[in-house]
Design an enzyme around this catalytic site. Structure first.
Site, PDB file in Angstrom:
ATOM      1  N   CYS A   1      45.745   1.564 -38.241  1.00 39.88           N
ATOM      2  CA  CYS A   1      45.564   1.446 -36.825  1.00 39.88           C
ATOM      3  C   CYS A   1      46.928   2.482 -36.484  1.00 39.88           C
ATOM      4  CB  CYS A   1      45.660   0.133 -36.272  1.00 39.88           C
ATOM      5  SG  CYS A   1      45.323   0.454 -34.299  1.00 39.88           S
TER       6      CYS A   1
ATOM      7  N   GLY B   1      36.615  10.010 -43.569  1.00 41.40           N
ATOM      8  CA  GLY B   1      37.157  11.257 -42.724  1.00 41.40           C
ATOM      9  C   GLY B   1      36.229  12.226 -42.755  1.00 41.40           C
ATOM     10  N   ASP B   2      35.886  12.758 -41.529  1.00 40.65           N
ATOM     11  CA  ASP B   2      35.086  14.106 -41.415  1.00 40.65           C
ATOM     12  C   ASP B   2      33.664  14.025 -42.212  1.00 40.65           C
ATOM     13  OD1 ASP B   2      37.469  14.591 -40.301  1.00 40.65           O
ATOM     14  OD2 ASP B   2      37.878  16.457 -41.859  1.00 40.65           O
TER      15      ASP B   2
ATOM     16  N   THR C   1      36.613  -0.021 -32.652  1.00 38.29           N
ATOM     17  CA  THR C   1      37.070  -0.700 -31.600  1.00 38.29           C
ATOM     18  C   THR C   1      36.300  -0.290 -30.373  1.00 38.29           C
ATOM     19  OG1 THR C   1      39.122  -0.827 -32.578  1.00 38.29           O
ATOM     20  CG2 THR C   1      39.062  -1.296 -30.265  1.00 38.29           C
TER      21      THR C   1
ATOM     22  N   ALA D   1      33.172   6.450 -39.962  1.00 37.48           N
ATOM     23  CA  ALA D   1      34.158   5.530 -39.131  1.00 37.48           C
ATOM     24  C   ALA D   1      34.743   6.532 -38.035  1.00 37.48           C
ATOM     25  CB  ALA D   1      35.304   4.973 -40.105  1.00 37.48           C
ATOM     26  N   ARG D   2      35.634   6.328 -37.339  1.00 31.50           N
ATOM     27  CA  ARG D   2      35.997   6.828 -36.163  1.00 31.50           C
ATOM     28  C   ARG D   2      36.997   7.981 -36.366  1.00 31.50           C
ATOM     29  NH1 ARG D   2      36.847   5.200 -31.085  1.00 31.50           N
ATOM     30  NH2 ARG D   2      36.066   3.076 -31.412  1.00 31.50           N
TER      31      ARG D   2
ATOM     32  N   PRO E   1      34.711  -0.588 -38.982  1.00 35.02           N
ATOM     33  CA  PRO E   1      34.961  -1.397 -37.523  1.00 35.02           C
ATOM     34  C   PRO E   1      35.302  -0.249 -36.709  1.00 35.02           C
ATOM     35  CG  PRO E   1      36.697  -1.884 -39.263  1.00 35.02           C
ATOM     36  CD  PRO E   1      35.508  -0.947 -39.971  1.00 35.02           C
TER      37      PRO E   1
END
Length: 653
Positions: free
Chosen positions: A395, A497-498, A312, A519-520, A310
């Site tokens: 978060c 991650g990364d 945002t 992801a982010r 997800p």
């Protein structure tokens, strides 16, 4: 090094639109222009600048300091991070003064429910006189579905308007889509009314919460096992049959869901133990009578699959469709706040929408307390179609953390346990949890929490290899993720991650995780290059051309017009989310320009000239250039249009 350039040369090249011999102009003039632009951006981004009197006082105090201490006292430039608060917001009335009444666009003239009180126009001629010019000859909705529901308000209306401004329909094409549900999980007016008036019955959740208050917050497995055994004296007959007729036929109060819930006995034969918000029709099945045990719940079989996390703002439905096309196996909606869902907020429910191409789809919830999270889980279990529900315990933003949600749950173990157990007891789909390594930078606690999460009943954990204090900086700790994957076994653990290349993905899978989540990160893997999923599956570096990247953006705008609408409001909403995405896309460095492969995820690109003008334009970190790309796809922006990215780290200065 032949592609590297200076900031002045880069912007001069873009201003000249790639014409040869015009890369460098008068250097002093270029610097002045750049300085002016920087000052303008500072004014836009900082709506609450310091009063002049304060600045004067501060300067006077600095002048009093010793000359030797001047260098130490010089204020460092604050690193851009977090959200751009108080950024300009373009509302529909800013770009469309007069709007046509929906009763006319939907083909029901004269049937406006508001009558003379309606604030919209009812004269088509008057509306068309003030309507902005059309943006193109073809309408994506008409070409795809054979009919555009926006009629005369569509910004591509000339493609489907006949004589007298009548909306034309392609009957053959429209028939192919008849009865097909393209987007699921919509919020009905009936359900919204129930939530706003607090008439929705949360019997399962309230039963669990009563157990917490009475000090009986035990594992959900205990009552579930008893539900699967036959009651004494019942024989093989289902309890509902033995009770006789439907109690709603005998009780005049049964029309009220709450009254019915209180009348029915609290026993395994009562099925779910709740009253559905929408009446159901069909044969009685075993699932209606007997509650599912943990071992009988639907399994989440996604080991080894590519999971789009997800995201945002940018992880909206059109973007997820792009990622699905490039090979994402599992998708998840944007983080939704449980309290907003329980209040029936349309904007929050929009985050749960699911396109029919998303075959494995979940939603992510954020909350800080067991009552709201458990009720929200029961609400979603009964009203929408998902394959799993994820709890956001990763978060890092202050707004969520200070209220006890997100990463803060890692330090509130009692509340965390009650949330996981409560949600698991009311859901009929798997429950997953996303966490970080910890809250403080050098204090990892995930390895202590993961075994407990497994005991509480979660089906899977996703671990982001950074702490809250690190947020999205530095490298993810994959050694620690590997250690946690061993501790979590046999529960699946996905690492995060990364991941920006197939080599990164291969190294991640060698750590023993069950799968990887894209992801982010900083920059954001999936947002920088959504074709990353294709690279991982085909084990190659894709030197994608600027024309191919523009085609991806075209597809995004088409998906956006389908999702948000082809009228002025839908076009500008599509533009807004396109610009947010472009604020990440500008960080991609084409494979053909790299000195060494692959691009490192924490390396910010230097100024460089691409192999053509479009490639250079896409590398620009200037908002004006992002707007120019949006105008290639969605036409000119409205008057007084302003845009500032949601995240400061994406708007380089």
């Amino acid at each position: 090094h032949r592609f590297l350039t200076s900031k002045e040369e880069f912007h001069a090249y873009l201003r000249a639109e790639g014409k040869p011999g015009s890369q460098v102009g008068d250097e002093g003039e270029e610097k002045d222009k750049e300085k002016e632009k920087e000052e303008k951006k500072e004014q836009v981004s900082s709506c609450q600048s310091e009063p002049p009197s304060k600045r004067v006082r501060a300067e006077d105090e600095e002048n009093r300091e010793d000359a030797g201490a001047e260098e130490k006292e010089r204020p460092e430039r604050k690193r851009a991070r977090g959200q751009n608060k108080s950024r300009p917001c373009m509302k529909p009335k800013h770009y469309e003064q007069s709007r046509l009444c929906p009763s006319l666009t939907q083909g029901f003239p004269g049937n406006c429910p508001f009558g003379p009180r309606c604030r919209f126009l009812h004269d088509v001629g008057e509306y068309l006189a003030g309507k902005p010019s059309d943006l193109g000859q073809r309408c994506v909705l008409f070409d795809t579905f054979g009919r555009c529901v926006y009629g005369v308000t569509c910004r591509f209306a000339r493609a489907h308007l006949g004589d007298g401004h009548q909306n034309v329909t392609n009957a053959t094409l429209a028939k192919q889509w008849e009865g097909k549900q393209l987007v699921r999980n919509n919020l009905s007016k009936e359900l919204q009314h129930q939530l706003r008036k607090r008439k929705f019955s949360f019997q399962k959740a309230e039963e669990y919460l009563r157990g917490i208050k009475g000090g009986k917050a035990s594992s959900p497995e205990e009552p579930e096992v008893s539900n699967c055994t036959a009651l004494p004296g019942n024989g093989d007959s289902p309890v509902l049959v033995e009770q006789g007729e439907d109690p709603r036929a005998e009780d005049p109060k049964a029309e009220d869901p709450k009254a019915e819930a209180s009348q029915r006995p609290n026993c395994p034969g009562d099925g779910d133990g709740n009253v559905p918000s929408i009446p159901t029709v069909g044969p009685l099945t075993d699932e209606d009578v007997t509650k599912l045990r943990m071992c009988e719940k639907k399994k989440l079989e996604i080991q080894g699959k590519l999971y789009l996390a997800p995201l945002t703002t940018c992880g909206n439905l059109p973007f997820r469709r792009i990622c699905k096309r490039f090979g994402a196996d599992v998708t998840c909606g944007e983080m939704a706040v449980c309290t907003n869902l329980l209040q029936g907020q349309s904007s929050e429910w929009a985050l749960l929408k699911r396109h029919h191409t998303e075959d494995i789809f979940g939603v992510q919830l954020e909350g800080a307390f067991p009552d709201t999270m458990t009720k929200c889980a029961e609400l979603l279990s009964r009203t929408i179609e998902v394959d799993f529900v994820d709890i956001n315990v990763g978060c890092p933003i202050d707004l969520v953390y200070k209220k006890g949600g997100g990463c803060a749950l890692m330090t509130r173990s009692n509340k965390f346990e009650q949330i996981v157990r409560g949600m698991n007891s009311v859901l009929d789909v798997p429950l997953t949890v996303k966490i970080r390594t910890g809250v403080q930078e050098k204090v990892n606690v995930a390895h202590k929490i993961i075994p407990r999460i497994r005991e509480w009943g979660a089906s899977m954990v996703t671990l982001h290899g950074r702490s809250r204090e690190q947020r999205y900086t530095r490298s993810a700790d994959w050694e620690y993720i590997s250690e946690c994957a061993r501790i979590a076994s046999p529960m699946p653990l996905f690492g995060n991650g990364d991941i920006l290349s197939y080599e990164d993905a291969n190294r991640a899978m060698e750590t023993g995780v069950s799968g990887i989540m894209i992801a982010r990160q900083v920059p954001v893997g999936a947002l920088i290059k959504p074709w990353l999923f294709t690279e991982i599956k085909e084990q190659r570096h894709w030197d994608i051309s600027s024309r191919e990247r523009l085609d991806i953006l075209k597809d995004f705008t088409n998906y956006g017009l389908e999702h948000w609408g082809s009228d002025t409001q839908g076009v500008e909403k599509t533009r807004k989310f396109l610009l947010e995405w472009l604020s990440f896309l500008c960080r991609y460095i084409p494979v053909g320009l790299l000195e060494h492969l692959p691009q490192r995820i924490n390396e910010r690109p230097p100024y460089y000239l691409g192999r053509d003008y479009l490639e250079t334009l896409m590398a620009s970190q200037n908002v004006d250039d992002w707007v120019k790309i949006s105008e290639m796809l969605l036409g000119p922006v409205p008057a007084n249009f302003t845009f500032l990215p949601k995240h400061k780290a994406n708007s380089y200065r």
